[in-house]
Design an enzyme around this catalytic site. Structure first.
Site, PDB file in Angstrom:
ATOM      1  N   ARG A 234       0.867  -1.189   0.000  1.00 59.98           N
ATOM      2  CA  ARG A 234       0.000   0.000   0.000  1.00 59.98           C
ATOM      3  C   ARG A 234       0.901   1.236   0.000  1.00 59.98           C
ATOM      4  O   ARG A 234       1.908   1.278   0.711  1.00 59.98           O
ATOM      5  CB  ARG A 234      -0.903   0.034   1.239  1.00 59.98           C
ATOM      6  CG  ARG A 234      -2.109  -0.902   1.170  1.00 59.98           C
ATOM      7  CD  ARG A 234      -3.156  -0.465   0.132  1.00 59.98           C
ATOM      8  NE  ARG A 234      -4.292  -1.363   0.041  1.00 59.98           N
ATOM      9  CZ  ARG A 234      -4.416  -2.377  -0.810  1.00 59.98           C
ATOM     10  NH1 ARG A 234      -3.457  -2.649  -1.668  1.00 59.98           N
ATOM     11  NH2 ARG A 234      -5.501  -3.118  -0.825  1.00 59.98           N
ATOM     12  N   ASP A 258       4.417  -0.555  -6.969  1.00 62.33           N
ATOM     13  CA  ASP A 258       3.153  -0.889  -7.637  1.00 62.33           C
ATOM     14  C   ASP A 258       2.023  -0.076  -7.021  1.00 62.33           C
ATOM     15  O   ASP A 258       0.893  -0.118  -7.496  1.00 62.33           O
ATOM     16  CB  ASP A 258       2.860  -2.395  -7.493  1.00 62.33           C
ATOM     17  CG  ASP A 258       1.651  -2.832  -8.312  1.00 62.33           C
ATOM     18  OD1 ASP A 258       1.563  -2.416  -9.484  1.00 62.33           O
ATOM     19  OD2 ASP A 258       0.790  -3.567  -7.783  1.00 62.33           O
ATOM     20  N   GLU A 263      -2.479   7.317  -5.092  1.00 65.74           N
ATOM     21  CA  GLU A 263      -2.927   6.596  -6.289  1.00 65.74           C
ATOM     22  C   GLU A 263      -4.430   6.708  -6.533  1.00 65.74           C
ATOM     23  O   GLU A 263      -4.883   6.642  -7.671  1.00 65.74           O
ATOM     24  CB  GLU A 263      -2.505   5.130  -6.229  1.00 65.74           C
ATOM     25  CG  GLU A 263      -3.211   4.312  -5.163  1.00 65.74           C
ATOM     26  CD  GLU A 263      -2.777   2.845  -5.184  1.00 65.74           C
ATOM     27  OE1 GLU A 263      -1.569   2.584  -5.057  1.00 65.74           O
ATOM     28  OE2 GLU A 263      -3.664   1.984  -5.312  1.00 65.74           O
ATOM     29  N   HIS A 294      -0.638  -0.371  -9.732  1.00 69.77           N
ATOM     30  CA  HIS A 294      -1.407  -1.291  -8.873  1.00 69.77           C
ATOM     31  C   HIS A 294      -1.969  -2.457  -9.689  1.00 69.77           C
ATOM     32  O   HIS A 294      -3.178  -2.685  -9.728  1.00 69.77           O
ATOM     33  CB  HIS A 294      -2.531  -0.548  -8.141  1.00 69.77           C
ATOM     34  CG  HIS A 294      -2.911  -1.228  -6.851  1.00 69.77           C
ATOM     35  ND1 HIS A 294      -3.200  -0.547  -5.710  1.00 69.77           N
ATOM     36  CD2 HIS A 294      -3.040  -2.553  -6.530  1.00 69.77           C
ATOM     37  CE1 HIS A 294      -3.495  -1.403  -4.746  1.00 69.77           C
ATOM     38  NE2 HIS A 294      -3.401  -2.630  -5.224  1.00 69.77           N
TER      39      HIS A 294
HETATM   40  P1  NAD Z   1      -1.856 -11.144   5.159  1.00 77.21           P
HETATM   41  O1  NAD Z   1      -2.847 -10.646   6.134  1.00 77.21           O
HETATM   42  O2  NAD Z   1      -1.826 -12.583   4.798  1.00 77.21           O
HETATM   43  O3  NAD Z   1      -0.381 -10.783   5.687  1.00 77.21           O
HETATM   44  C1  NAD Z   1      -0.035  -9.552   6.245  1.00 77.21           C
HETATM   45  C2  NAD Z   1       1.090  -9.805   7.234  1.00 77.21           C
HETATM   46  O4  NAD Z   1       1.525  -8.541   7.727  1.00 77.21           O
HETATM   47  C3  NAD Z   1       0.654 -10.650   8.436  1.00 77.21           C
HETATM   48  O5  NAD Z   1       1.574 -11.701   8.644  1.00 77.21           O
HETATM   49  C4  NAD Z   1       0.670  -9.647   9.580  1.00 77.21           C
HETATM   50  O6  NAD Z   1       1.000 -10.224  10.838  1.00 77.21           O
HETATM   51  C5  NAD Z   1       1.752  -8.698   9.111  1.00 77.21           C
HETATM   52  N1  NAD Z   1       1.713  -7.421   9.806  1.00 77.21           N
HETATM   53  C6  NAD Z   1       0.636  -6.768  10.325  1.00 77.21           C
HETATM   54  N2  NAD Z   1       1.032  -5.657  10.958  1.00 77.21           N
HETATM   55  C7  NAD Z   1       2.377  -5.620  10.838  1.00 77.21           C
HETATM   56  C8  NAD Z   1       3.349  -4.725  11.322  1.00 77.21           C
HETATM   57  N3  NAD Z   1       3.013  -3.642  12.036  1.00 77.21           N
HETATM   58  N4  NAD Z   1       4.647  -4.978  11.023  1.00 77.21           N
HETATM   59  C9  NAD Z   1       4.982  -6.086  10.303  1.00 77.21           C
HETATM   60  N5  NAD Z   1       4.095  -6.970   9.859  1.00 77.21           N
HETATM   61  C10 NAD Z   1       2.810  -6.749  10.118  1.00 77.21           C
HETATM   62  O7  NAD Z   1      -2.012 -10.229   3.869  1.00 77.21           O
HETATM   63  P2  NAD Z   1      -1.539 -10.562   2.398  1.00 77.21           P
HETATM   64  O8  NAD Z   1      -2.628 -11.262   1.665  1.00 77.21           O
HETATM   65  O9  NAD Z   1      -0.185 -11.157   2.436  1.00 77.21           O
HETATM   66  O10 NAD Z   1      -1.450  -9.082   1.785  1.00 77.21           O
HETATM   67  C11 NAD Z   1      -0.471  -8.171   2.235  1.00 77.21           C
HETATM   68  C12 NAD Z   1      -0.760  -6.801   1.671  1.00 77.21           C
HETATM   69  O11 NAD Z   1      -0.582  -6.830   0.259  1.00 77.21           O
HETATM   70  C13 NAD Z   1      -2.207  -6.340   1.818  1.00 77.21           C
HETATM   71  O12 NAD Z   1      -2.409  -5.732   3.083  1.00 77.21           O
HETATM   72  C14 NAD Z   1      -2.356  -5.339   0.724  1.00 77.21           C
HETATM   73  O13 NAD Z   1      -2.007  -4.068   1.211  1.00 77.21           O
HETATM   74  C15 NAD Z   1      -1.314  -5.772  -0.315  1.00 77.21           C
HETATM   75  N6  NAD Z   1      -1.907  -6.223  -1.574  1.00 77.21           N
HETATM   76  C16 NAD Z   1      -1.500  -5.635  -2.721  1.00 77.21           C
HETATM   77  C17 NAD Z   1      -2.024  -6.035  -3.936  1.00 77.21           C
HETATM   78  C18 NAD Z   1      -1.571  -5.441  -5.251  1.00 77.21           C
HETATM   79  O14 NAD Z   1      -2.248  -5.622  -6.262  1.00 77.21           O
HETATM   80  N7  NAD Z   1      -0.456  -4.739  -5.306  1.00 77.21           N
HETATM   81  C19 NAD Z   1      -3.011  -7.040  -3.964  1.00 77.21           C
HETATM   82  C20 NAD Z   1      -3.393  -7.633  -2.759  1.00 77.21           C
HETATM   83  C21 NAD Z   1      -2.844  -7.220  -1.563  1.00 77.21           C
END
Ligand code: NAD
Length: 327
Positions: A234, A258, A263, A294
């Site tokens: 994000r 990305d 955005e 994105h």
């Molecule tokens: P997820 O919930 O499986 O994993 C997120 C991880 O971050 C968890 O292990 C959590 O414990 C950890 N986390 C939470 N707070 C934290 C902190 N303060 N410090 C360190 N780690 C912390 O989520 P995911 O499915 O792996 O997705 C991760 C992120 O990817 C989403 O939140 C979203 O922002 C992003 N995303 C981007 C796209 C894209 O198209 N670019 C698509 C989907 C998701």
């Protein structure tokens, strides 16, 4: 039952029409982004579907409620664009897609790394221009490189597997240690250690108040000179102005994005318009910066999942049975 899609595009229509073959709902696709001023086009619909750039704040939700909307089926995992408390007060159900192919985003992060490292974006234009010089195209081996993964959830773990395949040393930082990552040999360290030891840092944690600008001037000061920073998570995780300073000084050697803080306003087809965001425009002047709009999630497998789960949410809401992923 008819469903109105906001922020639609041709690829959305194609995937949803295909997923809808058996359900046969009437899907009305609209390119318009949802905000307070456009919400009235939902008149006559009890169900709408939205994407990450649709603005579901209190004022928009109030208009949607007046229009009779009862379900907002998000086509995304994230819901930071929704005022969940106001939606609950207005009795509007918000459904989302909790998980889809994590490989889509993990592989896109890898694409940014390889492109920046091996300078594919430069080589592509050079060769098309008849310039076969190798000068300034030197990369480094990912084998043996130290890669820091911030957030080792679904996407971070898929990314760690890919880096493991390259033979990189992987450092992880998360609130909890992930068993799969530990088995892979990921070494969990403090955030400061990860920042100071990694040659590549990839962000995979969600945007929360505590992770807002997790990459700021203090964090950058700890990083190795010439570090590669990759953000497919994000935009708000990164203080863009601090990163620009670090790019100017050479502290950050490569930047792959990305996602971008602004955005929501910027990422649409502006090819015939003037871009007024000077911070973004400055980013684009660096030869070692690669930005995509994105698209990390955008693979066939991921979008088939997104379309199927969104329609399943809608179907469960209508039939009052089956799996409905509520926010
Ligand atoms: P997820 O919930 O499986 O994993 C997120 C991880 O971050 C968890 O292990 C959590 O414990 C950890 N986390 C939470 N707070 C934290 C902190 N303060 N410090 C360190 N780690 C912390 O989520 P995911 O499915 O792996 O997705 C991760 C992120 O990817 C989403 O939140 C979203 O922002 C992003 N995303 C981007 C796209 C894209 O198209 N670019 C698509 C989907 C998701």
């Amino acid at each position: 039952m008819k469903i109105l899609f906001f922020s639609s595009d041709q690829y959305v229509e194609d995937f949803f029409n295909s997923a809808n073959k058996n359900l046969r709902y009437k899907l009305d696709f609209n390119k318009v982004r949802l905000c307070k001023d456009t919400a009235s086009i939902a008149k006559g619909y009890t169900i709408i579907s939205c994407f990450i750039y649709d603005e579901l704040n209190a004022s928009t939700l109030e208009v949607l409620s007046e229009m009779g909307v009862k379900l907002v089926a998000l086509r995304s995992a994230g819901y930071n664009n929704v005022d969940v408390n106001v939606a609950a007060k207005l009795n509007i159900t918000i459904a989302y897609v909790p998980a889809y192919s994590p490989y889509s985003v993990a592989e896109h992060a890898t694409a940014l790394i390889l492109s920046l490292n091996r300078k594919i974006h430069k080589a592509y234009t050079r060769v098309r221009d008849g310039n076969f010089s190798l000068q300034n195209l030197i990369g480094f081996d990912l084998h043996g490189a130290t890669v820091g993964v911030i957030g080792t959830g679904r996407i971070g773990t898929a990314f760690a597997h890919i880096m493991h395949g390259f033979g990189s040393k992987i450092l992880g930082y998360d609130k909890t240690n992930n068993e799969e990552c530990l088995k892979l040999g990921v070494k969990y360290v403090s955030l400061d250690e990860l920042l100071s030891q990694s040659e590549i840092i990839s962000l995979h944690c969600p945007l929360f108040p505590e992770t807002h600008h997790i990459i700021n001037t203090d964090a950058i000061n700890l990083m190795c000179k010439g570090v590669m920073l990759i953000n497919t998570s994000r935009g708000g995780l990164v203080d863009t102005k601090a990163v620009i300073k670090a790019l100017k000084s050479g502290k950050i050697g490569y930047l792959g994005l990305d996602v971008y803080e602004e955005e929501q306003v910027l990422f649409s087809d502006l090819s015939e318009r003037i871009i007024n965001d000077d911070v973004f425009s400055r980013l684009q002047t660096f030869p070692n910066v690669l930005i995509t709009s994105h698209q990390g999630f955008l693979t066939k497998q991921a979008y088939i999942d997104i379309a199927n789960i969104t329609l399943q949410n809608i179907d469960s809401f209508i039939k009052k049975e089956g799996k409905l992923y509520r926010v």
